[in-house]
Motif scaffolding. Structure first.
Motif, PDB file in Angstrom:
ATOM      1  N   SER A 257     -15.860  59.185  38.715  1.00 21.89           N
ATOM      2  CA  SER A 257     -17.163  58.606  39.011  1.00 21.89           C
ATOM      3  C   SER A 257     -17.932  59.490  39.986  1.00 21.89           C
ATOM      4  O   SER A 257     -17.384  60.419  40.590  1.00 21.89           O
ATOM      5  N   ASP A 258     -19.192  59.165  40.155  1.00 21.38           N
ATOM      6  CA  ASP A 258     -20.052  59.844  41.118  1.00 21.38           C
ATOM      7  C   ASP A 258     -19.388  59.857  42.493  1.00 21.38           C
ATOM      8  O   ASP A 258     -19.366  60.882  43.179  1.00 21.38           O
ATOM      9  N   THR A 259     -18.816  58.737  42.882  1.00 25.75           N
ATOM     10  CA  THR A 259     -18.164  58.623  44.187  1.00 25.75           C
ATOM     11  C   THR A 259     -16.971  59.561  44.286  1.00 25.75           C
ATOM     12  O   THR A 259     -16.756  60.199  45.324  1.00 25.75           O
ATOM     13  N   GLU A 260     -16.203  59.680  43.227  1.00 22.58           N
ATOM     14  CA  GLU A 260     -15.040  60.572  43.243  1.00 22.58           C
ATOM     15  C   GLU A 260     -15.456  62.039  43.337  1.00 22.58           C
ATOM     16  O   GLU A 260     -14.831  62.817  44.058  1.00 22.58           O
TER      17      GLU A 260
ATOM     18  N   ARG B 194     -18.247  63.203  44.690  1.00 23.80           N
ATOM     19  CA  ARG B 194     -18.716  63.405  46.069  1.00 23.80           C
ATOM     20  C   ARG B 194     -17.534  63.500  47.036  1.00 23.80           C
ATOM     21  O   ARG B 194     -17.531  64.331  47.951  1.00 23.80           O
ATOM     22  N   GLY B 195     -16.528  62.656  46.839  1.00 29.18           N
ATOM     23  CA  GLY B 195     -15.345  62.693  47.700  1.00 29.18           C
ATOM     24  C   GLY B 195     -14.591  64.010  47.599  1.00 29.18           C
ATOM     25  O   GLY B 195     -14.159  64.569  48.607  1.00 29.18           O
TER      26      GLY B 195
END
Length: 125
Positions: free
Chosen positions: A2-5, A7-8
């Protein structure tokens, strides 16, 4: 991923840069990854590690990089991110306009783990 992953993963990669840790930085790349920068071509995790180690021992010592994803697309086991950022040298709080870059990242997933397969950047202006 995902987008969050994405970015992480980028945050962790850039923390290794801020730590001037070439081994940790290179570990985020696949064995055969490519990096293309203006005037630079590196192929393979070992070459990327060597390039970053030389930088951390020289002109990149004490620097950190910033990158803000502008677009992230995931298609199966591949993700592509386009980001905008640059390198901050000691005492800098923002990237001077003349040093801003736009980058393209290609991430791949193998065995459930994501890594950088290719990275390229160019001047933003």
């Amino acid at each position: 991923m995902s987008d969050t992953e994405i970015r992480g993963l980028m945050t962790r990669l850039y923390q290794s840069w801020a730590d001037n840790d070439a081994d940790a930085f290179a570990a985020f790349y696949t064995e055969g990854a490519t990096v293309v920068l203006p005037g630079v071509f590196r192929q393979g995790r070992a070459a990327i590690r060597e390039h970053m180690a030389a930088g951390f021992d020289g002109p990149l010592k004490g620097s950190r990089a910033v990158d803000e994803p502008q677009d992230i697309r995931v298609a199966g086991d591949t993700a592509i991110a386009v980001s905008r950022g640059g390198v901050l040298f000691a005492g800098e709080d923002s990237v001077p306009e003349a040093r801003e870059i736009v980058a393209t990242w290609v991430f791949t997933r193998r065995g459930g783990e994501w890594a950088v397969a290719a990275y390229s950047n160019a001047a933003a202006h």
